[in-house]
Design a protein around this motif. Structure first.
Motif, PDB file in Angstrom:
ATOM      1  N   VAL A 200       9.075   9.945   5.474  1.00  0.00           N
ATOM      2  CA  VAL A 200      10.131   9.211   4.780  1.00  0.00           C
ATOM      3  C   VAL A 200      10.289   9.795   3.379  1.00  0.00           C
ATOM      4  CG1 VAL A 200      10.810   6.958   3.864  1.00  0.00           C
ATOM      5  CG2 VAL A 200       9.716   7.129   6.113  1.00  0.00           C
ATOM      6  N   PRO A 201      11.510  10.146   2.973  1.00  0.00           N
ATOM      7  CA  PRO A 201      11.693  10.790   1.666  1.00  0.00           C
ATOM      8  C   PRO A 201      11.385   9.845   0.507  1.00  0.00           C
ATOM      9  CG  PRO A 201      13.823  10.304   2.682  1.00  0.00           C
ATOM     10  CD  PRO A 201      12.777  10.033   3.723  1.00  0.00           C
ATOM     11  N   VAL A 202      10.961  10.443  -0.567  1.00  0.00           N
ATOM     12  CA  VAL A 202      10.586   9.699  -1.773  1.00  0.00           C
ATOM     13  C   VAL A 202      11.437  10.191  -2.931  1.00  0.00           C
ATOM     14  CG1 VAL A 202       8.730   9.172  -3.397  1.00  0.00           C
ATOM     15  CG2 VAL A 202       8.227   9.381  -0.961  1.00  0.00           C
ATOM     16  N   ASP A 203      11.990   9.251  -3.680  1.00  0.00           N
ATOM     17  CA  ASP A 203      12.770   9.591  -4.870  1.00  0.00           C
ATOM     18  C   ASP A 203      11.812  10.138  -5.938  1.00  0.00           C
ATOM     19  OD1 ASP A 203      14.271   9.677  -7.209  1.00  0.00           O
ATOM     20  OD2 ASP A 203      15.359   7.831  -6.746  1.00  0.00           O
ATOM     21  N   PRO A 204      12.002  11.354  -6.410  1.00  0.00           N
ATOM     22  CA  PRO A 204      11.075  11.912  -7.400  1.00  0.00           C
ATOM     23  C   PRO A 204      11.066  11.155  -8.720  1.00  0.00           C
ATOM     24  CG  PRO A 204      13.001  13.338  -7.133  1.00  0.00           C
ATOM     25  CD  PRO A 204      13.070  12.304  -6.049  1.00  0.00           C
ATOM     26  N   GLU A 205      12.123  10.396  -8.995  1.00  0.00           N
ATOM     27  CA  GLU A 205      12.158   9.628 -10.246  1.00  0.00           C
ATOM     28  C   GLU A 205      11.505   8.260 -10.104  1.00  0.00           C
ATOM     29  OE1 GLU A 205      16.098   9.386 -11.719  1.00  0.00           O
ATOM     30  OE2 GLU A 205      16.342  11.559 -11.948  1.00  0.00           O
ATOM     31  N   ALA A 206      11.235   7.838  -8.901  1.00  0.00           N
ATOM     32  CA  ALA A 206      10.558   6.551  -8.677  1.00  0.00           C
ATOM     33  C   ALA A 206       9.581   6.751  -7.533  1.00  0.00           C
ATOM     34  CB  ALA A 206      11.577   5.464  -8.356  1.00  0.00           C
ATOM     35  N   ARG A 207       8.618   7.604  -7.751  1.00  0.00           N
ATOM     36  CA  ARG A 207       7.738   8.043  -6.672  1.00  0.00           C
ATOM     37  C   ARG A 207       6.825   6.913  -6.212  1.00  0.00           C
ATOM     38  NH1 ARG A 207       6.315  12.388  -4.064  1.00  0.00           N
ATOM     39  NH2 ARG A 207       4.245  12.463  -3.139  1.00  0.00           N
ATOM     40  N   PHE A 208       6.757   6.714  -4.896  1.00  0.00           N
ATOM     41  CA  PHE A 208       5.869   5.721  -4.316  1.00  0.00           C
ATOM     42  C   PHE A 208       4.914   6.401  -3.335  1.00  0.00           C
ATOM     43  CE2 PHE A 208       9.728   3.150  -5.208  1.00  0.00           C
ATOM     44  CZ  PHE A 208       9.161   2.254  -6.103  1.00  0.00           C
ATOM     45  N   ASP A 209       3.654   6.022  -3.411  1.00  0.00           N
ATOM     46  CA  ASP A 209       2.678   6.391  -2.395  1.00  0.00           C
ATOM     47  C   ASP A 209       2.545   5.196  -1.466  1.00  0.00           C
ATOM     48  OD1 ASP A 209       1.852   8.958  -3.503  1.00  0.00           O
ATOM     49  OD2 ASP A 209       1.036   7.776  -5.136  1.00  0.00           O
ATOM     50  N   ALA A 210       2.954   5.342  -0.212  1.00  0.00           N
ATOM     51  CA  ALA A 210       3.033   4.195   0.690  1.00  0.00           C
ATOM     52  C   ALA A 210       2.409   4.527   2.039  1.00  0.00           C
ATOM     53  CB  ALA A 210       4.484   3.773   0.885  1.00  0.00           C
ATOM     54  N   ILE A 211       1.780   3.507   2.649  1.00  0.00           N
ATOM     55  CA  ILE A 211       1.207   3.624   3.989  1.00  0.00           C
ATOM     56  C   ILE A 211       1.410   2.302   4.737  1.00  0.00           C
ATOM     57  CG2 ILE A 211      -0.543   5.377   3.461  1.00  0.00           C
ATOM     58  CD1 ILE A 211      -2.594   3.095   3.206  1.00  0.00           C
ATOM     59  N   GLN A 212       1.071   2.322   6.025  1.00  0.00           N
ATOM     60  CA  GLN A 212       0.983   1.131   6.868  1.00  0.00           C
ATOM     61  C   GLN A 212       2.278   0.316   6.928  1.00  0.00           C
ATOM     62  OE1 GLN A 212      -2.471  -0.830   5.196  1.00  0.00           O
ATOM     63  NE2 GLN A 212      -3.864   0.712   5.978  1.00  0.00           N
ATOM     64  N   PRO A 213       3.369   0.921   7.388  1.00  0.00           N
ATOM     65  CA  PRO A 213       4.637   0.180   7.453  1.00  0.00           C
ATOM     66  C   PRO A 213       4.694  -0.789   8.625  1.00  0.00           C
ATOM     67  CG  PRO A 213       4.913   2.375   8.363  1.00  0.00           C
ATOM     68  CD  PRO A 213       3.514   2.317   7.810  1.00  0.00           C
ATOM     69  N   SER A 214       5.583  -1.775   8.506  1.00  0.00           N
ATOM     70  CA  SER A 214       6.018  -2.638   9.604  1.00  0.00           C
ATOM     71  C   SER A 214       7.505  -2.385   9.808  1.00  0.00           C
ATOM     72  CB  SER A 214       5.802  -4.114   9.269  1.00  0.00           C
ATOM     73  OG  SER A 214       4.444  -4.395   9.019  1.00  0.00           O
ATOM     74  N   ILE A 215       7.995  -2.610  11.030  1.00  0.00           N
ATOM     75  CA  ILE A 215       9.389  -2.340  11.349  1.00  0.00           C
ATOM     76  C   ILE A 215      10.134  -3.651  11.563  1.00  0.00           C
ATOM     77  CG2 ILE A 215      10.984  -1.220  12.937  1.00  0.00           C
ATOM     78  CD1 ILE A 215       8.702   0.729  13.636  1.00  0.00           C
ATOM     79  N   LEU A 216      11.276  -3.790  10.879  1.00  0.00           N
ATOM     80  CA  LEU A 216      12.138  -4.954  10.993  1.00  0.00           C
ATOM     81  C   LEU A 216      13.506  -4.539  11.528  1.00  0.00           C
ATOM     82  CD1 LEU A 216      11.326  -6.633   7.550  1.00  0.00           C
ATOM     83  CD2 LEU A 216      10.412  -7.280   9.792  1.00  0.00           C
ATOM     84  N   PHE A 217      14.176  -5.485  12.196  1.00  0.00           N
ATOM     85  CA  PHE A 217      15.525  -5.271  12.708  1.00  0.00           C
ATOM     86  C   PHE A 217      16.517  -5.973  11.790  1.00  0.00           C
ATOM     87  CE2 PHE A 217      12.713  -4.742  16.283  1.00  0.00           C
ATOM     88  CZ  PHE A 217      13.264  -3.700  17.016  1.00  0.00           C
ATOM     89  N   LEU A 218      17.434  -5.206  11.197  1.00  0.00           N
ATOM     90  CA  LEU A 218      18.428  -5.752  10.286  1.00  0.00           C
ATOM     91  C   LEU A 218      19.766  -5.921  10.999  1.00  0.00           C
ATOM     92  CD1 LEU A 218      17.755  -3.658   7.046  1.00  0.00           C
ATOM     93  CD2 LEU A 218      16.748  -5.850   7.723  1.00  0.00           C
ATOM     94  N   PRO A 219      20.665  -6.728  10.447  1.00  0.00           N
ATOM     95  CA  PRO A 219      22.009  -6.849  11.032  1.00  0.00           C
ATOM     96  C   PRO A 219      22.708  -5.495  11.099  1.00  0.00           C
ATOM     97  CG  PRO A 219      21.623  -8.593   9.422  1.00  0.00           C
ATOM     98  CD  PRO A 219      20.472  -7.642   9.303  1.00  0.00           C
ATOM     99  N   GLY A 220      23.586  -5.349  12.078  1.00  0.00           N
ATOM    100  CA  GLY A 220      24.347  -4.116  12.210  1.00  0.00           C
ATOM    101  C   GLY A 220      23.597  -2.985  12.870  1.00  0.00           C
ATOM    102  N   GLY A 221      22.451  -3.285  13.474  1.00  0.00           N
ATOM    103  CA  GLY A 221      21.707  -2.261  14.175  1.00  0.00           C
ATOM    104  C   GLY A 221      20.791  -1.421  13.318  1.00  0.00           C
ATOM    105  N   LYS A 222      20.677  -1.721  12.030  1.00  0.00           N
ATOM    106  CA  LYS A 222      19.786  -0.961  11.160  1.00  0.00           C
ATOM    107  C   LYS A 222      18.336  -1.405  11.339  1.00  0.00           C
ATOM    108  CE  LYS A 222      22.959   0.264   7.403  1.00  0.00           C
ATOM    109  NZ  LYS A 222      23.172   0.210   5.927  1.00  0.00           N
TER     110      LYS A 222
END
Length: 355
Positions: A200-222
């Motif tokens: 997953v891309p990271v914005d170099p101006e707001a860099r986040f180190d992230a792990i262990q995601p969960s997946i959600l279903f949003l309206p509109g199929g996202k």
């Protein structure tokens, strides 16, 4: 980055300010077991099997990273939780042992129960394993290593997409600088083969180190992935093509003390997350406190509102690594580590939640 760190410090972290008035939403609070042949347990997972029974798994041993850490499993029937038993360990062909890590249960809608876990000396060098059960966890196959480069779901459950494909949330903790990145693993053939997305891309101006995601279903199929970070906030990314590609990570309005979370999309369309409502000081690389333990609700996956406080008492090891599902009857089931000693199971009626 500075703006994001200021956001983390400004977030409310008072347990009382996020305490829920609707404690009657909790229908059951119990331990999965009272005694165990090991001193520590952690990283639970919960599932509803095809016959409707609940099942949970976790790792237990002397301590995290110890070679004697095994994957333990228990089913729950009308009488309560059965006696836990070991279903996977790290014994190698030459007799040496490696620790096991982070089990994830997943029920194939039309097939066996899957139990994914990690095997190896550390999160930087572990690999993915899987065992399956044709009878809801009463018996298990021999362990199999996932295809080269595949880690499987790293902490939280896979989801079944509208196309029928499986999408497993995963991540890596590589490099001497502990670089953290999210990615996803996809199967079009019910887990027989897998492909991996780009990180997953990271914005170099707001860099986040992230792990262990969960997946959600949003309206509109996202889709949305919401994850733990080392920057004092929970972060998310969204996908418009069933998880094949993802937008950049961004902060949501919840704190994170560098501790695991889990989330689920409810049948009524709301998003529910279980997490520690406590912030980590941005200049402190270690873990923050893992209490209180909270539930928050959202409509869009970005703006969250308090719903329930599950635990508030300060404990040395706190309340950590929650797992959450919604069962067929509409109730929400949550398991989590209790002071690194036991696994707690809580049942919540989401219709009674605030927020």
């Amino acid at each position: 980055m500075i703006r994001m760190l200021m956001l983390a410090l400004a977030l409310p972290v008072s347990a009382s300010s996020w305490a829920a008035p609707r404690r009657d939403a909790v229908l059951l609070r119990e331990f999965v077991y009272q005694q165990a042949p090991y001193p520590q347990s952690h990283a639970s997972t919960i599932v509803q099997t095809r016959n409707g029974a609940l099942a949970a798994a976790w790792f237990g041993g002397t301590h995290e990273r110890s070679p004697d850490v095994e994957i333990w499993f228990a089913r729950r029937d009308a009488k309560g939780w059965e006696t836990p038993r070991s279903v996977a360990n790290g014994i190698q062909p030459d007799g040496t042992r490696l620790p096991t890590w982070n089990p994830v249960l997943f029920q194939d809608p039309a097939g066996p129960l899957h139990l994914y876990y990690k095997l190896g000396p550390s999160p930087q060098s572990w690999w993915g394993m899987v065992v399956t059960s044709p009878d809801g966890g009463r018996s298990w196959s021999k362990p199999q290593r996932l295809p080269e480069g595949m880690l499987g779901p790293i902490k939280n459950k896979p989801v079944v997409l509208r196309s029928g494909a499986w999408l497993a949330p995963s991540s890596t903790e590589n490099g001497s600088t502990w670089e953290w990145k999210l990615h996803f693993e996809r199967s079009e053939d019910s887990g027989r083969s897998w492909t991996q997305t780009a990180p997953v891309p990271v914005d170099p101006e707001a860099r986040f180190d992230a792990i262990q995601p969960s997946i959600l279903f949003l309206p509109g199929g996202k889709l949305e992935a919401i994850a733990r970070s080392r920057q004092g906030v929970l972060v998310a990314a969204q996908s418009a093509d069933e998880g094949k590609s993802w937008g950049k990570l961004f902060a949501v309005d919840l704190p994170n003390p560098n501790s695991g979370t889990d989330a689920v999309t409810l049948k009524d369309g709301r998003q529910l997350i279980v997490y520690n409502h406590a912030a980590q000081q941005p200049d402190t690389p270690g873990k923050g406190r893992r209490y209180p333990l909270n539930i928050a609700i959202s409509r869009d996956g970005v703006h969250w509102r308090p719903a329930l406080t599950l635990e508030t008492e300060p404990l040395p090891e706190g309340y950590a690594y929650p797992a959450v599902i919604q069962s067929a009857d509409g109730l929400v089931h949550i398991t989590y580590t209790w002071n690194r000693q036991r696994i707690r199971h809580v049942v919540v009626d989401p219709a009674r939640l605030a927020g």
